[in-house]
Design a protein around this motif. Structure first.
Motif, PDB file in Angstrom:
ATOM      1  N   PHE A 105     -20.839  20.413 -26.332  1.00 46.14           N
ATOM      2  CA  PHE A 105     -20.251  21.748 -26.321  1.00 46.14           C
ATOM      3  C   PHE A 105     -18.926  21.769 -27.084  1.00 46.14           C
ATOM      4  CE2 PHE A 105     -22.539  22.317 -22.039  1.00 46.14           C
ATOM      5  CZ  PHE A 105     -23.679  22.804 -22.674  1.00 46.14           C
ATOM      6  N   SER A 106     -18.148  20.699 -26.957  1.00 52.79           N
ATOM      7  CA  SER A 106     -16.863  20.638 -27.660  1.00 52.79           C
ATOM      8  C   SER A 106     -17.070  20.621 -29.168  1.00 52.79           C
ATOM      9  CB  SER A 106     -16.085  19.387 -27.230  1.00 52.79           C
ATOM     10  OG  SER A 106     -15.812  19.406 -25.848  1.00 52.79           O
ATOM     11  N   ALA A 107     -18.038  19.834 -29.633  1.00 55.30           N
ATOM     12  CA  ALA A 107     -18.319  19.784 -31.069  1.00 55.30           C
ATOM     13  C   ALA A 107     -18.811  21.135 -31.576  1.00 55.30           C
ATOM     14  CB  ALA A 107     -19.356  18.694 -31.363  1.00 55.30           C
ATOM     15  N   ASN A 108     -19.622  21.824 -30.759  1.00 53.52           N
ATOM     16  CA  ASN A 108     -20.084  23.158 -31.151  1.00 53.52           C
ATOM     17  C   ASN A 108     -18.919  24.138 -31.238  1.00 53.52           C
ATOM     18  OD1 ASN A 108     -22.826  23.297 -31.759  1.00 53.52           O
ATOM     19  ND2 ASN A 108     -23.422  23.218 -29.622  1.00 53.52           N
ATOM     20  N   LEU A 109     -18.025  24.085 -30.259  1.00 51.91           N
ATOM     21  CA  LEU A 109     -16.871  24.981 -30.264  1.00 51.91           C
ATOM     22  C   LEU A 109     -16.063  24.828 -31.537  1.00 51.91           C
ATOM     23  CD1 LEU A 109     -15.585  24.704 -26.581  1.00 51.91           C
ATOM     24  CD2 LEU A 109     -16.484  26.753 -27.676  1.00 51.91           C
ATOM     25  N   SER A 150     -27.063  29.448 -27.503  1.00 54.33           N
ATOM     26  CA  SER A 150     -26.186  30.627 -27.611  1.00 54.33           C
ATOM     27  C   SER A 150     -25.108  30.430 -28.668  1.00 54.33           C
ATOM     28  CB  SER A 150     -25.543  30.933 -26.252  1.00 54.33           C
ATOM     29  OG  SER A 150     -24.655  29.911 -25.866  1.00 54.33           O
ATOM     30  N   GLY A 151     -24.906  29.171 -29.071  1.00 54.70           N
ATOM     31  CA  GLY A 151     -24.101  28.882 -30.252  1.00 54.70           C
ATOM     32  C   GLY A 151     -22.630  29.203 -30.149  1.00 54.70           C
ATOM     33  N   LEU A 152     -22.005  29.025 -28.983  1.00 55.80           N
ATOM     34  CA  LEU A 152     -20.588  29.356 -28.833  1.00 55.80           C
ATOM     35  C   LEU A 152     -19.739  28.524 -29.795  1.00 55.80           C
ATOM     36  CD1 LEU A 152     -18.410  30.940 -27.375  1.00 55.80           C
ATOM     37  CD2 LEU A 152     -18.329  29.137 -25.645  1.00 55.80           C
ATOM     38  N   THR A 153     -19.127  29.193 -30.760  1.00 58.65           N
ATOM     39  CA  THR A 153     -18.272  28.549 -31.756  1.00 58.65           C
ATOM     40  C   THR A 153     -16.973  29.320 -31.864  1.00 58.65           C
ATOM     41  OG1 THR A 153     -20.223  27.841 -33.017  1.00 58.65           O
ATOM     42  CG2 THR A 153     -18.101  27.786 -34.155  1.00 58.65           C
ATOM     43  N   LEU A 154     -15.855  28.615 -31.764  1.00 63.16           N
ATOM     44  CA  LEU A 154     -14.561  29.294 -31.823  1.00 63.16           C
ATOM     45  C   LEU A 154     -14.246  29.804 -33.222  1.00 63.16           C
ATOM     46  CD1 LEU A 154     -12.306  26.987 -29.610  1.00 63.16           C
ATOM     47  CD2 LEU A 154     -13.252  29.215 -29.024  1.00 63.16           C
ATOM     48  N   ILE A 155     -14.523  28.993 -34.226  1.00 59.10           N
ATOM     49  CA  ILE A 155     -14.115  29.335 -35.595  1.00 59.10           C
ATOM     50  C   ILE A 155     -15.311  29.195 -36.533  1.00 59.10           C
ATOM     51  CG2 ILE A 155     -12.497  28.828 -37.451  1.00 59.10           C
ATOM     52  CD1 ILE A 155     -10.781  27.412 -35.239  1.00 59.10           C
ATOM     53  N   ILE A 361     -21.609  38.422 -39.041  1.00 59.51           N
ATOM     54  CA  ILE A 361     -21.427  38.382 -37.583  1.00 59.51           C
ATOM     55  C   ILE A 361     -22.731  37.957 -36.911  1.00 59.51           C
ATOM     56  CG2 ILE A 361     -20.758  39.709 -35.542  1.00 59.51           C
ATOM     57  CD1 ILE A 361     -19.211  41.576 -37.438  1.00 59.51           C
ATOM     58  N   PHE A 362     -23.876  38.461 -37.412  1.00 63.57           N
ATOM     59  CA  PHE A 362     -25.170  38.015 -36.891  1.00 63.57           C
ATOM     60  C   PHE A 362     -25.301  36.494 -37.029  1.00 63.57           C
ATOM     61  CE2 PHE A 362     -27.336  42.330 -37.780  1.00 63.57           C
ATOM     62  CZ  PHE A 362     -27.201  42.706 -36.455  1.00 63.57           C
ATOM     63  N   GLN A 363     -24.917  35.984 -38.186  1.00 71.25           N
ATOM     64  CA  GLN A 363     -25.042  34.546 -38.446  1.00 71.25           C
ATOM     65  C   GLN A 363     -24.197  33.726 -37.476  1.00 71.25           C
ATOM     66  OE1 GLN A 363     -27.087  33.042 -40.323  1.00 71.25           O
ATOM     67  NE2 GLN A 363     -26.289  30.970 -40.632  1.00 71.25           N
ATOM     68  N   GLY A 364     -23.054  34.262 -37.084  1.00 70.82           N
ATOM     69  CA  GLY A 364     -22.164  33.534 -36.196  1.00 70.82           C
ATOM     70  C   GLY A 364     -22.341  33.834 -34.724  1.00 70.82           C
ATOM     71  N   SER A 365     -23.293  34.713 -34.381  1.00 70.38           N
ATOM     72  CA  SER A 365     -23.398  35.165 -32.991  1.00 70.38           C
ATOM     73  C   SER A 365     -24.269  34.280 -32.110  1.00 70.38           C
ATOM     74  CB  SER A 365     -23.942  36.600 -32.943  1.00 70.38           C
ATOM     75  OG  SER A 365     -25.277  36.652 -33.424  1.00 70.38           O
TER      76      SER A 365
END
Length: 412
Positions: A105-109, A150-155, A361-365
């Motif tokens: 999860f940290s790496a995904n963030l 769900s792809g939670l990514t900060l940046i 935004i779709f790509q990053g959601s």
């Protein structure tokens, strides 16, 4: 069974759609495009994904083994065990799987895809050791996979970079909208799985952790947008994410040295599993990528988008967002396919147009649900996915709705 029916459906629906185009529109090239696409997808699965992944897996499984022997993974498991024990009740307290999931999860963030995948596969392998029925997904594996999809990514660094390449006036203006959309998708995924697993989301520990994470994300967004320029946001995110990743390696090695571990031998011991894991997932990857290629090249996505546009128009609603929908519909199927559609939308409608920004935004959601299901469950031999795909798609849908809503707020 769900994955079995979906896979069969991709081929049958693709065949019917292609036959209709041949009969009614005289498209004599349609079946050639589909077959060429299957060959290309099979090649991509092996040459562009599995084999390059073997090298990355070899590296990071070795690093992970050092971290385990150093006690770092166990420390992470203890740190977050109060929260994880609520949403992963089947995972024993301080089990190594908790630490592996945290690393993923940290790496995904941080948007570190290359590191996130080995961490995720290791987490799934750890969860599989707790699985009494090895071919059936456990509740914990489903929760983990849905949170991952769900792809939670900060940046969204890669998306901002692509916007900069195409000449956007402000490449990072989609930063906050992407953050909002992907967070909504993550929360929706947690809720969907929790309902199925009867997890109490109103537990004080769960609420405090979710509230704390929400506050931390909001604080970071406020700081970035209030005190940093757009260029500084990109620079800080790039430097910070890679600095943190390399720091993890150094901390693992230093911790192992302090414990008297032969660090190099520990690395080799863990790295040996990299090649085998990559070979194991090849049939699952090829099977899913070929099926996705059939759907894409048969024109099914085009039919769906046109149908949705017609329905939305009949309801008297604004249809200006529908040209960006191909990116949203492709995202659960193929990350590279949705990326190509995002770029095409920006080139066709303008990088700073409403459609161009919404496609970003779709790509990053959210993340690629079907690819992740094939990759992660395939790596441990799970064939019965239960409700993992349906809950993953619920998270994807929530991300799509949130992306459209936030795009109208920011750019409409």
């Amino acid at each position: 069974m769900a994955l079995n029916y979906i896979w069969i459906g991709f081929f049958l629906v693709g065949f019917v759609a292609a036959l209709a185009q041949l009969v009614f529109f005289g498209d004599t090239e349609i079946f050639k495009r589909i077959i060429d696409g299957t060959f290309e997808a099979a090649k991509t699965g092996v040459m562009d994904i599995a084999l390059p992944l073997a090298g990355v897996m070899t590296l990071w499984l070795g690093i992970m083994n050092i971290g385990e022997k150093a006690g770092a993974i166990g420390w992470l498991a203890k740190l977050i065990s109060p929260f994880f024990s609520r949403i992963f009740p089947e995972v024993p307290k301080d089990h190594p799987a908790t630490g592996h999931m945290v690393m993923n999860f940290s790496a995904n963030l941080l948007g570190l895809d290359n590191a996130a995948t080995p961490f995720g596969l290791k987490a799934m392998e750890s969860l599989q050791t707790l699985n009494p029925n090895k071919d059936t997904a456990t509740n914990a594996q489903i929760m983990f996979l849905v949170l991952h999809t769900s792809g939670l990514t900060l940046i969204p660094l890669a998306i901002m970079a692509q916007r900069a390449i195409l000449g956007a006036a402000d490449p990072s203006d989609i930063f906050i909208p992407c953050m909002v959309a992907t967070y909504v998708a993550t929360v929706a995924g947690i809720i969907a799985v929790s309902i199925r697993q009867r997890i109490n989301l109103f537990d004080g520990v769960v609420l405090s952790w979710l509230g704390g994470m929400t506050a931390a994300i909001a604080l970071m967004m406020w700081y970035f947008t209030s005190y940093l320029s757009k260029t500084e946001i990109e620079t800080v995110s790039k430097v910070a994410s890679n600095f943190i990743l390399f720091s993890i390696i150094v901390v693992f090695i230093t911790g192992a040295m302090r414990k008297g571990v032969n660090v190099y031998e520990a690395f080799i011991e863990g790295a040996k599993g990299g090649i085998q894991t990559s070979l194991t997932i090849i049939p699952y990857l090829v099977g899913m990528l070929v099926a996705i290629s059939v759907i894409r090249n048969s024109g099914v996505l085009g039919f769906v988008v046109n149908g949705l546009a017609w329905i939305i128009g009949q309801l008297g609603l604004d249809t200006s967002f529908t040209p960006a929908l191909p990116t949203a519909l492709m995202k659960p199927l193929s990350g590279s396919g949705s990326r190509a559609l995002m770029i095409d939308a920006m080139k066709t409608y303008g990088v700073d147009s409403f459609v161009g920004r919404l496609a970003c935004i779709f790509q990053g959601s959210a993340d690629t649900t079907f690819y992740i299901v094939a990759l992660y469950f395939g790596s441990v031999g799970v064939r019965k996915t239960r409700y993992a795909i349906s809950c993953g798609l619920i998270a994807d849908l929530a991300g799509i709705v949130a992306a459209i809503s936030v795009a109208y707020v920011f750019f409409g």
